[in-house]
Design a protein around this motif. Structure first.
Motif, PDB file in Angstrom:
ATOM      1  N   ASP A 107      -4.545  -0.888  13.432  1.00 20.86           N
ATOM      2  CA  ASP A 107      -3.666  -1.074  11.937  1.00 20.86           C
ATOM      3  C   ASP A 107      -2.772   0.146  11.651  1.00 20.86           C
ATOM      4  O   ASP A 107      -3.191   1.348  11.945  1.00 20.86           O
ATOM      5  CB  ASP A 107      -4.648  -1.254  10.911  1.00 20.86           C
ATOM      6  CG  ASP A 107      -5.255  -2.683  10.672  1.00 20.86           C
ATOM      7  OD1 ASP A 107      -4.549  -3.698  11.545  1.00 20.86           O
ATOM      8  OD2 ASP A 107      -6.478  -2.864  10.301  1.00 20.86           O
ATOM      9  N   ALA A 108      -1.778  -0.038  11.163  1.00 21.05           N
ATOM     10  CA  ALA A 108      -0.867   1.097  10.800  1.00 21.05           C
ATOM     11  C   ALA A 108      -0.885   1.506   9.421  1.00 21.05           C
ATOM     12  O   ALA A 108      -1.132   0.644   8.351  1.00 21.05           O
ATOM     13  CB  ALA A 108       0.456   0.793  11.026  1.00 21.05           C
ATOM     14  N   TYR A 109      -1.102   3.014   9.385  1.00 15.31           N
ATOM     15  CA  TYR A 109      -1.052   3.363   7.736  1.00 15.31           C
ATOM     16  C   TYR A 109      -0.237   4.434   7.703  1.00 15.31           C
ATOM     17  O   TYR A 109       0.481   4.762   8.824  1.00 15.31           O
ATOM     18  CB  TYR A 109      -2.631   4.100   7.611  1.00 15.31           C
ATOM     19  CG  TYR A 109      -3.629   3.303   7.644  1.00 15.31           C
ATOM     20  CD1 TYR A 109      -4.014   2.552   6.387  1.00 15.31           C
ATOM     21  CD2 TYR A 109      -4.006   2.659   8.863  1.00 15.31           C
ATOM     22  CE1 TYR A 109      -5.099   1.546   6.691  1.00 15.31           C
ATOM     23  CE2 TYR A 109      -5.185   1.965   8.933  1.00 15.31           C
ATOM     24  CZ  TYR A 109      -5.633   1.396   7.795  1.00 15.31           C
ATOM     25  OH  TYR A 109      -6.852   0.322   7.845  1.00 15.31           O
ATOM     26  N   TYR A 110       0.392   4.838   6.530  1.00 22.93           N
ATOM     27  CA  TYR A 110       1.116   6.149   6.308  1.00 22.93           C
ATOM     28  C   TYR A 110       0.464   7.076   5.514  1.00 22.93           C
ATOM     29  O   TYR A 110      -0.185   6.757   4.451  1.00 22.93           O
ATOM     30  CB  TYR A 110       2.552   5.709   5.700  1.00 22.93           C
ATOM     31  CG  TYR A 110       2.584   4.921   4.404  1.00 22.93           C
ATOM     32  CD1 TYR A 110       3.075   5.778   3.376  1.00 22.93           C
ATOM     33  CD2 TYR A 110       2.443   3.615   4.436  1.00 22.93           C
ATOM     34  CE1 TYR A 110       2.783   5.048   2.225  1.00 22.93           C
ATOM     35  CE2 TYR A 110       2.605   2.972   3.136  1.00 22.93           C
ATOM     36  CZ  TYR A 110       2.890   3.888   2.026  1.00 22.93           C
ATOM     37  OH  TYR A 110       2.963   3.122   0.768  1.00 22.93           O
ATOM     38  N   THR A 111       0.674   8.302   5.533  1.00 19.15           N
ATOM     39  CA  THR A 111       0.213   9.469   4.734  1.00 19.15           C
ATOM     40  C   THR A 111       0.730   9.656   3.602  1.00 19.15           C
ATOM     41  O   THR A 111       2.307   8.938   3.473  1.00 19.15           O
ATOM     42  CB  THR A 111       0.118  10.893   5.729  1.00 19.15           C
ATOM     43  OG1 THR A 111       1.433  11.281   5.828  1.00 19.15           O
ATOM     44  CG2 THR A 111      -0.457  10.678   6.994  1.00 19.15           C
ATOM     45  N   SER A 112       0.519  10.733   2.925  1.00 17.53           N
ATOM     46  CA  SER A 112       1.429  10.925   1.444  1.00 17.53           C
ATOM     47  C   SER A 112       2.528  11.578   1.727  1.00 17.53           C
ATOM     48  O   SER A 112       3.520  11.589   1.050  1.00 17.53           O
ATOM     49  CB  SER A 112       0.577  11.665   0.662  1.00 17.53           C
ATOM     50  OG  SER A 112       0.206  12.861   1.235  1.00 17.53           O
ATOM     51  N   ALA A 113       3.035  11.985   3.166  1.00 21.52           N
ATOM     52  CA  ALA A 113       4.211  12.612   3.360  1.00 21.52           C
ATOM     53  C   ALA A 113       4.902  11.571   3.932  1.00 21.52           C
ATOM     54  O   ALA A 113       5.953  11.871   4.673  1.00 21.52           O
ATOM     55  CB  ALA A 113       3.827  13.836   4.586  1.00 21.52           C
ATOM     56  N   GLY A 114       4.382  10.259   4.156  1.00 25.35           N
ATOM     57  CA  GLY A 114       5.335   9.212   4.824  1.00 25.35           C
ATOM     58  C   GLY A 114       4.993   9.316   6.503  1.00 25.35           C
ATOM     59  O   GLY A 114       6.157   8.432   7.096  1.00 25.35           O
TER      60      GLY A 114
END
Length: 146
Positions: A107-114
């Motif tokens: 699964d793909a996620y993104y960090t607080s920096a995108g």
């Protein structure tokens, strides 16, 4: 007659923001770049302040991932400039640079920096998206949006 060229460099398989393939449904939208520094290719973008605007600053609504544009000028060879119309992929498979090692099917996620990652802890799920190839941190991977 001597050879014209006898050594060859290695071409990269892809670049961030390249559409990986045309299988299934590929959908893109056009949006205006609001960021003064512009927005690079293969970058997760969010709803901007204008109705048709986008920003790379993580916000409440993910709009998609910027697709690579072929014709560029010397001032912005690897990004869309502020106020330029960007092609944003909302459904399909596109190459992105990952911030940690990923494996196909994760699964793909993104960090607080995108940044793109397969790590769920402390990150936000990219709803309906998963990695379609494996890559080491800092490498290129295909991500499937759907």
């Amino acid at each position: 007659m001597p050879p014209v060229q006898s050594t060859y460099g290695t071409m990269s398989a892809a670049r961030a923001g390249m559409i990986a393939n045309g299988e299934g449904v590929l959908n893109d939208i056009s949006r205006t770049v609001e960021d003064s520094a512009g927005i690079g290719f293969g970058v997760l973008v969010f709803q901007g302040t204008d109705d048709l605007g986008i920003t790379a600053t993580p916000g409440t609504k993910v709009r998609g991932i910027t697709a690579r544009a072929q014709a560029r000028d010397a001032a912005t060879p690897d990004k869309y400039a502020q106020y330029e119309t960007a092609k944003v992929i909302t459904t399909g498979v596109i190459w992105v640079t990952v911030s940690g090692a990923v494996t196909a099917g994760a699964d793909a996620y993104y960090t607080s920096a995108g940044a793109f990652t397969a790590t769920s802890s402390g990150n936000t799920a990219l709803t309906g998206a998963f990695f379609d190839s494996s890559a080491l941190s800092g490498g290129l991977a295909k991500i499937r949006l759907g």
